[in-house]
Design an enzyme around this catalytic site. Sequence first.
Site, short mmCIF file in Angstrom:
data_model
loop_
_atom_site.label_atom_id
_atom_site.label_comp_id
_atom_site.label_asym_id
_atom_site.label_seq_id
_atom_site.Cartn_x
_atom_site.Cartn_y
_atom_site.Cartn_z
CB VAL A 154 -0.74 0.15 1.30
CG1 VAL A 154 -1.84 1.41 1.12
CG2 VAL A 154 -1.25 -1.22 1.35
CB CYS A 155 2.45 2.71 -2.39
SG CYS A 155 3.41 0.93 -2.46
CB THR A 156 1.56 7.75 -1.16
OG1 THR A 156 0.38 7.41 0.01
CG2 THR A 156 1.48 9.13 -1.68
#
Length: 391
Positions: free
Chosen positions: A135-137
């Site tokens: 889960v990333c930005t």
Amino acid sequence: MRIFLVCFVAFISLINCQIPPFTEECVDNAYPPPESRKVPSYVVNLDLPAAQRWTHVVKNKGPEIKKLLDEFKSFISDIFNGSQAIVNFIDKEGPAFDETLPQPFADEMRGIANATGLKLGEIVFFNIFYEFFTVCTSIVAQDPKGTLYHARNLDFGLFLGWDIKNNTWAVTELLRPLVIIVDFQKGGQTVFKSVNFAGYIGILTAIKPKLFTLTMNERFNKDGGYIGLMEWILGERTGQWMGFLTRQVMESASGFLEAKVMLSNEEMLAPAYFILGGNKTSGLYQQGCVITRAREFVVDVWDMESANGWYILETNYDHWSAPLFLDDRRTPAHHCMGNMTQQGVSIKGLHNVLSSRPVLNKLTTYTALMQVDSGHLEVWLQYCPDPCIPW
């Protein structure tokens, strides 16, 4: 039991209206972090036989990888009501799965197993897990002079072992000591540089100096990676592992456009977002885009020019849809980018945005910062003390 506890904590938080506690903060003093958070670097020589390339990287990491694998297995056992059947299947059948993987990846994993003393099945499993829980930005941005930067937070470990005493996610805590920078070289020259977890041979974050940058974010979708994984286990193996595809792109693509084609056309085991940055900001279009992938085809290619003009930002939701209300990192990230303005685009500025809660959260393992024209890559371990989501 742990799955129940995680759900219970989430339920109580919802009752108390503590999720989402999105008190947006746009920090401007997070850079540079303490030197103790700097990530070590290793060279992987692609001229060596595949089984020997990672030995010096992982030979002292066996116990740390083992702790992480034990946590993974415990999580799987919890899902299946304490059954060890899946874990036993992984240990027993993992070596056979290794034989189905393309070279040089199969031999590299065999070498890692030999160097760490861990079972080959465990190393295969270790390399599979990142397909489904990342889960990333990710942000690609250009400064007023046209210099392109690419930055990302990698968040990992949601629902994987909540530590009630310390208010942390167990897998996230176990991952941080494994974060490394890898300089992949041929003939003594850098081909590309990446950020890896020691023992993982695929690519989640990478830069090909002077040419392009790449990050991968997980895409939550109904045709998710679990379906692809089951098909692969049952013998239907038409799709690529995401991490192997991105590794091939970094090794062989000659530039942004070729990388874009490769990431768009290959069938994969899991859907994904590929965030790609190039080295040009003039001409027909700017070289920054988000490639939204289903397993079999491209859903959408979103270019930076149509996104914002000077930056493009992706978390884990289709850009044309609203993010999950419990996980809206997108809105605060856009707010902080606007607060920074294009004048502030830099290594420092992007690190500050990615260090602003809730973009920074308890799942964040590291922040990577890349500048394509100079080939610069720096990586910092991240921590988010309370109060911080989730939970």
